[in-house]
Enzyme design. Sequence first.
Site, mmCIF file in Angstrom:
data_model
loop_
_atom_site.group_PDB
_atom_site.id
_atom_site.type_symbol
_atom_site.label_atom_id
_atom_site.label_comp_id
_atom_site.label_asym_id
_atom_site.label_seq_id
_atom_site.Cartn_x
_atom_site.Cartn_y
_atom_site.Cartn_z
ATOM 1 N NE ARG A 44 24.443 71.375 31.329
ATOM 2 C CZ ARG A 44 24.048 70.968 32.615
ATOM 3 N NH1 ARG A 44 23.062 70.376 32.756
ATOM 4 N NH2 ARG A 44 25.193 70.730 33.514
ATOM 5 C CE LYS A 80 31.779 79.234 35.408
ATOM 6 N NZ LYS A 80 30.998 78.178 36.154
HETATM 7 N N1 BES Z 1 32.772 75.108 33.191
HETATM 8 C C1 BES Z 1 31.717 74.891 34.071
HETATM 9 C C2 BES Z 1 32.147 73.492 34.746
HETATM 10 C C3 BES Z 1 33.441 73.536 35.547
HETATM 11 C C4 BES Z 1 33.497 73.752 36.823
HETATM 12 C C5 BES Z 1 34.680 73.254 34.890
HETATM 13 C C6 BES Z 1 34.767 73.831 37.735
HETATM 14 C C7 BES Z 1 36.038 73.437 35.662
HETATM 15 C C8 BES Z 1 35.944 73.522 36.918
HETATM 16 C C9 BES Z 1 30.399 74.504 33.437
HETATM 17 O O1 BES Z 1 30.038 75.570 32.571
HETATM 18 C C10 BES Z 1 29.482 75.017 34.778
HETATM 19 O O2 BES Z 1 29.498 76.115 35.152
HETATM 20 N N2 BES Z 1 28.633 74.263 35.154
HETATM 21 C C11 BES Z 1 27.723 74.222 36.003
HETATM 22 C C12 BES Z 1 26.555 73.732 35.914
HETATM 23 C C13 BES Z 1 25.122 74.247 36.722
HETATM 24 C C14 BES Z 1 24.976 75.477 36.440
HETATM 25 C C15 BES Z 1 24.187 73.115 36.488
HETATM 26 C C16 BES Z 1 28.255 73.832 37.342
HETATM 27 O O3 BES Z 1 29.037 72.730 37.303
HETATM 28 O O4 BES Z 1 28.067 74.648 38.447
HETATM 29 ZN ZN ZN Z 2 29.354 77.284 32.865
#
Ligand code: BES
Ligand code: ZN
Length: 506
Positions: A359, A285
């Site tokens: 997921r 991230k």
């Molecule tokens: N934990 C994150 C989602 C999240 C985002 C939680 C903001 C709380 C606040 C999740 O694991 C994630 O990173 N999802 C990605 C999925 C994508 C790579 C398909 C996302 O939402 O960007």
């Molecule tokens: Zn994630």
Amino acid sequence: MDTKLVKQAVKESTCDVLIVGAARSSKGAEGKRLVLSPAAREVDHLLDGLLTTMYENGEFKGNLGEVTQIYTMGKMTARRVLVVGLGNVEQLQCHTLRRASGMAIRFAQSKGASQVALALEMAEGAGKADEALQAVVEGALLGVYSFNKYLTMRTNAHSIEQIQFMSAQAESKTQQEALKRGIIMAEAANFARDMVNESPSVLTPSELAKRASDMARQFGLECEILDRPQMEELGMGGLLAVGQGSAQPSKFIILRYRGAPQSSAPTLALVGKGITFDSGGISIKPGAGMEAMKGDMGGAAAVVGAMQIIGALKPVINVTAFVSSAENMLDGASFRPGDVLRIMNGKTIEIVNTDAEGRLVLADALSYAVREDCSPIIDIATLTGACAVALGGVRAGLFCNDDALRDALMATSESTGEKFWPMPIDDDYQEKIESSIADIKQTGGRLGGAITAAKILEHFVGDASWAHLDIASMEMIDGKTSFMGVGASGFGARALATLVLQRAEK
Ligand code: BES
Ligand code: ZN
Ligand code: ZN
């Protein structure tokens, strides 16, 4: 904190701050007018019409959460009165009371109050009085919560020692039960908040498992913690992959509550995402805001919190909680884009982004719940940024394959104030997650990201009645005007437990 239900004349209220409510009404010929709660009316009378005068002079408007402080100058035992706005009286709901109660008590706390009395009761039917009291209790206890274990320089000299809830029927059994329910709900939500607020170096999957198992012992639930060898034996390829780059071992937590041992109805399952820190893994991230990813176990915290409420209130129903907990880190041993994983139910997933880890760990937990023939299965997860973008951090996304369950969850969410909003799961979305080398592709692209995530989960719920709550960004409070302050919200714990309690009563 000492809490009690008291029946006392407003004039003689033994507290240093008395909180009363003021709503407004736009009905009637004369336009907007002030509607005082019975206790506020009494205060107005004792202070020679001060509240009415202040309202008429525009000193306060009765807007929800607006707090006005008044000194009583010896005309009442309480030295100060706080008038908290309740908004439109026609729209007065439990959640309005909860918010007003929290806002007012936070104000009282900031002014150094130590003994506070809350008299927000409005003139309503008897049944409503219990729900209203419960909401006021919850609001107050959620409002005074703070996570201060790491504040060594700022001492919390001003802390509230006692909260009295004023009730015209303080001796009634149902009012006492409402007080108890409110305390149980708020304490469990605050327990969830403590876990989410905790430093992720402390709140590892092992620590999450420990807190869940300590809670289980205290509240009479069965608890089972699975470690890597058992996960391998079960074929939990999702949970194993996500945790394999971390120095912290992953944990699969099972909590069982048997409130209806004779029942032949399938057991209700609560499933939580418990990523104790989500760095994104190899698909790392961006740095900005990454600290918030300590809250990526917000779903797990909600489930464990809900189980605490269930353990305390003992409804006649069977409930099992499944929590997949891991830390998503970068390392030579991390899983990678391109990997193909096999989930516990045998289905394979082609990995394209290691940051879409939720997921994967949920797929194993859902498969486990299906293996135990649970239904309905309700999962809760900080799953996608896309859901937060769609709903703005005000409501959580609700994806559901059963209309009756969806309606029940929507009703629950309106009463607990943990708001959900229905989202689609049409089969047309399926083509976005088709893979040429595995059963499913892990992500479906940028468009409809919350929906394609839900569609992946759907592959692991078998024939169960199922609901998925995407609570991304609901686990943390943003904005300083919340009735709960800053940091973790405990979102979902009260709503999940309330749904369970309602189903047990049917
Ligand atoms: N934990 C994150 C989602 C999240 C985002 C939680 C903001 C709380 C606040 C999740 O694991 C994630 O990173 N999802 C990605 C999925 C994508 C790579 C398909 C996302 O939402 O960007
Ligand atoms: Zn994630
Ligand atoms: Zn995540």
